[in-house]
Structure formats: C-alpha cells, structure tokens
Scaffold this motif. Structure first.
Motif, PDB file in Angstrom:
ATOM      1  N   ASP A   1       0.892  -1.412  -0.168  1.00  0.00           N
ATOM      2  CA  ASP A   1      -0.066  -0.001   0.078  1.00  0.00           C
ATOM      3  C   ASP A   1       0.857   1.179   0.170  1.00  0.00           C
ATOM      4  N   ILE A   2       2.083   1.038   0.498  1.00  0.00           N
ATOM      5  CA  ILE A   2       3.090   2.229   0.459  1.00  0.00           C
ATOM      6  C   ILE A   2       3.311   2.983  -0.775  1.00  0.00           C
TER       7      ILE A   2
ATOM      8  N   ILE B   1       0.182   7.699   3.844  1.00  0.00           N
ATOM      9  CA  ILE B   1      -0.311   8.100   4.839  1.00  0.00           C
ATOM     10  C   ILE B   1      -1.361   7.513   5.724  1.00  0.00           C
ATOM     11  N   PRO B   2      -2.101   6.753   5.063  1.00  0.00           N
ATOM     12  CA  PRO B   2      -2.936   5.580   6.036  1.00  0.00           C
ATOM     13  C   PRO B   2      -2.202   4.814   6.912  1.00  0.00           C
ATOM     14  N   ARG B   3      -1.141   4.199   6.229  1.00  0.00           N
ATOM     15  CA  ARG B   3      -0.427   3.447   7.275  1.00  0.00           C
ATOM     16  C   ARG B   3       0.695   3.912   8.026  1.00  0.00           C
ATOM     17  N   TRP B   4       1.345   5.049   7.490  1.00  0.00           N
ATOM     18  CA  TRP B   4       2.523   5.592   8.067  1.00  0.00           C
ATOM     19  C   TRP B   4       2.257   6.779   8.938  1.00  0.00           C
ATOM     20  N   GLY B   5       1.039   7.448   8.539  1.00  0.00           N
ATOM     21  CA  GLY B   5       0.749   8.820   9.278  1.00  0.00           C
ATOM     22  C   GLY B   5       2.045   9.881   8.945  1.00  0.00           C
ATOM     23  N   ASP B   6       2.251  10.592  10.092  1.00  0.00           N
ATOM     24  CA  ASP B   6       3.407  11.623  10.188  1.00  0.00           C
ATOM     25  C   ASP B   6       4.796  10.961   9.566  1.00  0.00           C
ATOM     26  N   MET B   7       4.860   9.642   9.803  1.00  0.00           N
ATOM     27  CA  MET B   7       6.289   9.011   9.203  1.00  0.00           C
ATOM     28  C   MET B   7       6.578   9.487   7.961  1.00  0.00           C
TER      29      MET B   7
ATOM     30  N   ARG C   1       6.095  11.984   6.393  1.00  0.00           N
ATOM     31  CA  ARG C   1       6.876  13.520   6.113  1.00  0.00           C
ATOM     32  C   ARG C   1       8.287  13.280   6.052  1.00  0.00           C
ATOM     33  N   PHE C   2       8.689  12.153   6.696  1.00  0.00           N
ATOM     34  CA  PHE C   2      10.298  11.904   6.764  1.00  0.00           C
ATOM     35  C   PHE C   2      10.850  10.856   6.021  1.00  0.00           C
ATOM     36  N   MET C   3       9.975   9.971   5.531  1.00  0.00           N
ATOM     37  CA  MET C   3      10.390   9.010   4.411  1.00  0.00           C
ATOM     38  C   MET C   3       9.395   8.942   3.468  1.00  0.00           C
ATOM     39  N   THR C   4       9.793   9.592   2.336  1.00  0.00           N
ATOM     40  CA  THR C   4       8.598   9.730   1.206  1.00  0.00           C
ATOM     41  C   THR C   4       9.269   8.596   0.279  1.00  0.00           C
ATOM     42  N   PRO C   5       7.963   7.754   0.212  1.00  0.00           N
ATOM     43  CA  PRO C   5       8.439   6.619  -1.054  1.00  0.00           C
ATOM     44  C   PRO C   5       8.400   7.121  -2.316  1.00  0.00           C
ATOM     45  N   VAL C   6       9.352   6.533  -3.215  1.00  0.00           N
ATOM     46  CA  VAL C   6       9.515   6.832  -4.519  1.00  0.00           C
ATOM     47  C   VAL C   6       9.576   5.410  -5.150  1.00  0.00           C
ATOM     48  N   MET C   7       8.299   5.008  -5.523  1.00  0.00           N
ATOM     49  CA  MET C   7       8.226   3.741  -6.135  1.00  0.00           C
ATOM     50  C   MET C   7       6.726   3.544  -6.723  1.00  0.00           C
TER      51      MET C   7
ATOM     52  N   HIS D   1      15.414  -5.675  12.117  1.00  0.00           N
ATOM     53  CA  HIS D   1      14.750  -4.756  12.850  1.00  0.00           C
ATOM     54  C   HIS D   1      13.406  -4.638  12.544  1.00  0.00           C
ATOM     55  N   LEU D   2      12.720  -3.993  13.111  1.00  0.00           N
ATOM     56  CA  LEU D   2      11.035  -3.992  13.267  1.00  0.00           C
ATOM     57  C   LEU D   2      10.713  -2.518  12.731  1.00  0.00           C
ATOM     58  N   HIS D   3      11.583  -1.864  11.926  1.00  0.00           N
ATOM     59  CA  HIS D   3      11.108  -0.285  11.335  1.00  0.00           C
ATOM     60  C   HIS D   3      10.398  -0.842   9.930  1.00  0.00           C
ATOM     61  N   THR D   4       9.385   0.113   9.655  1.00  0.00           N
ATOM     62  CA  THR D   4       8.586  -0.214   8.652  1.00  0.00           C
ATOM     63  C   THR D   4       8.921  -0.471   7.358  1.00  0.00           C
ATOM     64  N   ASP D   5      10.073   0.019   6.907  1.00  0.00           N
ATOM     65  CA  ASP D   5      10.679  -0.465   5.686  1.00  0.00           C
ATOM     66  C   ASP D   5      11.403  -1.687   5.489  1.00  0.00           C
ATOM     67  N   HIS D   6      11.611  -2.495   6.662  1.00  0.00           N
ATOM     68  CA  HIS D   6      11.944  -3.491   6.873  1.00  0.00           C
ATOM     69  C   HIS D   6      11.313  -4.738   6.994  1.00  0.00           C
ATOM     70  N   CYS D   7      10.115  -4.380   7.700  1.00  0.00           N
ATOM     71  CA  CYS D   7       9.239  -5.519   8.091  1.00  0.00           C
ATOM     72  C   CYS D   7       7.546  -5.163   7.676  1.00  0.00           C
ATOM     73  N   GLY D   8       7.383  -4.500   6.654  1.00  0.00           N
ATOM     74  CA  GLY D   8       5.945  -4.214   6.251  1.00  0.00           C
ATOM     75  C   GLY D   8       5.352  -5.183   5.596  1.00  0.00           C
ATOM     76  N   CYS D   9       6.021  -6.326   4.972  1.00  0.00           N
ATOM     77  CA  CYS D   9       5.137  -7.218   4.640  1.00  0.00           C
ATOM     78  C   CYS D   9       5.168  -8.718   5.155  1.00  0.00           C
ATOM     79  N   ASN D  10       5.577  -8.683   6.501  1.00  0.00           N
ATOM     80  CA  ASN D  10       5.735  -9.682   7.222  1.00  0.00           C
ATOM     81  C   ASN D  10       4.242 -10.477   7.333  1.00  0.00           C
ATOM     82  N   GLN D  11       3.280  -9.792   7.137  1.00  0.00           N
ATOM     83  CA  GLN D  11       1.888 -10.415   7.372  1.00  0.00           C
ATOM     84  C   GLN D  11       1.648 -11.245   6.317  1.00  0.00           C
ATOM     85  N   PHE D  12       2.361 -11.499   5.090  1.00  0.00           N
ATOM     86  CA  PHE D  12       1.960 -12.401   3.982  1.00  0.00           C
ATOM     87  C   PHE D  12       2.808 -13.639   4.149  1.00  0.00           C
TER      88      PHE D  12
END
Length: 255
Positions: A55-56, A61-67, A69-75, A102-113
C-alpha cells in the motif's frame, strides 16, 4: 546443494541527506534503495527483511501517518516483495523463515504475507517494539504483530545449525538490530548489515546517523563489522545507492 542468495528490490525512499551525511545541506534530500534478501537453502527459503507494505506505493499516509513526512516513497505500486519473489518463481508460502533485521516499517512491512514462516526477531528488538512507547519509537504493530510464530533469538543464532546463516546482534540503530552472516560456497562470506550500516560512508567515517537509537552502541557495532570485514566478509549495506547499482539483483544471484 549450494545455497543461493538473491538481492531483491523493494522500491525507494526519499529522505533528508543530512541524516546520514553530516555536511549535507539541511534541505537536501536523496533517494535510498529498499531491499530484502532471499537465501535459498536446501532446508528452506529464508527471507532477510520484507520491505515496505504494498500500500505504500499507492498512498503511505493511511499506514505511516506523520512518518511519511520524513520517509517519502519513490516507487511504483508493484515494487514490493510479493512481485520480487514471483520473479524468481516463489510465492510467500514458499518462505519457511523470515529474519527481521529490525522492526522499522521499511524492513518488516510485508511480514503479514508470510503466514507459513517462522519469524526471527532479536529478543531486545521485540521488547522495544512491545514497550509502552513502541509506536513513538517507530514500531508500527500493523507491520510486525501478527499470528505467525515469533522466535526471539540472541546473538550468534545459527538458522540451520550448519554455519551458513548466522545471526549477529549489532545494536545501535535500534536495540535489537541484527545482521546475517552468510557463507556461500562460491562467492564467500557476506554480512547482510541492514541499518547497522545504512550507507557505506557511515562505516568509513565512523559516523552514527541522526536516526541512531544509541550512538555508543552503534560505534561498537561498527568496530565489530570492521573485524568481520577484515576476516573476509563483504558488507551489504541497508540503503547504499552506489553499492546497490553494482550488486547482482533479482533473478541473478550469488552462490
């Protein structure tokens, strides 16, 4: 059977360059590759990190919120682990183990699959994510808190007990940051450093990025990484764009 290592693309992020390069102008930004690494062992398929959630690429925004603003996807919308695995003939159900650096969102965001996988997380990282201030520290439960079995591990854990994939605790970026020390028959020893070394210049200049949890521990981890490098390990950084361009990627592999 020789183990194969595939380095897979998970899109790109735009961030402030001064986080990693102290002399950069405050407003200057740069792009960082997001990746994950597939290790095809004869006893199972191991995925080191899972990147950003699909979804990123549509709207972070729906998943990351204010984050966001500091990490902008280019994909693109399709630049995620599910499509990358399909390109090498695998689906999420083919993955037996997921190692979370580690458990930051750009490293574990697809764990659920990866519902059939065992999830390895360092015990200190799991404790940090479960702490009352976990969300404030950048740990999003929607990324890592799933029903699959989680196995907390400590420094030196050997995934298959044969010395081919050994997990190395390298705290600093986060409390439980882990690398994987991978031993291949043909191409030798690799340290999958993830954000223990986000960009090569940080290791060379002994500079702890501004998004470091503990500077002292980060620098101690750098010393350990240099020792492993002196013993023959090739360090694969978490987000180094120059290194990324020179790596074998996708269906091409190391063995």
């Amino acid at each position: 059977m020789p183990m194969k290592m595939h380095i897979l693309s998970g899109g790109r992020l735009r961030m402030r360059k001064a986080i990693y390069y102290p002399h950069a102008a405050p407003a200057e930004t740069f792009e960082l590759p997001v990746s994950y690494i597939l290790l095809r062992h004869d006893r199972g398929n191991v995925l080191f990190d899972t990147g950003c959630h699909p979804d990123i690429g549509k709207d972070p925004i729906p998943r990351w919120g204010d984050m966001a603003r500091f990490m902008t996807p280019v994909m693109t919308e399709g630049d995620h682990v599910l499509n990358s695995l399909a390109c090498v003939g695998l689906s999420p159900d083919d993955i037996s183990h997921v190692v979370c650096s580690h458990l930051h969102t750009d490293h574990c965001g697809c764990n659920q699959f990866f519902t059939k996988a065992k999830i390895y997380i360092h015990e200190a990282e799991l404790a940090a994510a479960r702490a009352p201030d976990g969300v404030q520290m950048g740990y999003l439960p929607t990324d890592w808190d799933h029903p699959m079995p989680i196995e907390p591990v400590a420094d030196g854990h050997d995934v298959f007990g044969d010395g081919r994939i050994r997990l190395v605790h390298l705290p600093g970026h986060t409390p439980g940051a882990m690398a994987a020390l991978v031993r291949l028959d043909r191409d030798g020893l690799f340290l999958l450093a993830s954000d223990a070394v986000s960009v090569r210049a940080n290791l060379d200049d002994n500079f702890a990025p501004k998004n470091t949890w503990n500077v002292e521990k980060c620098l101690a981890s750098y010393a350990r990484i240099r020792d492993l490098e002196q013993r023959g390990a090739t360090v694969i950084c978490g987000h180094d764009n120059a290194q990324w361009r020179g790596l074998r990627r996708g269906a091409d592999y190391y063995a």
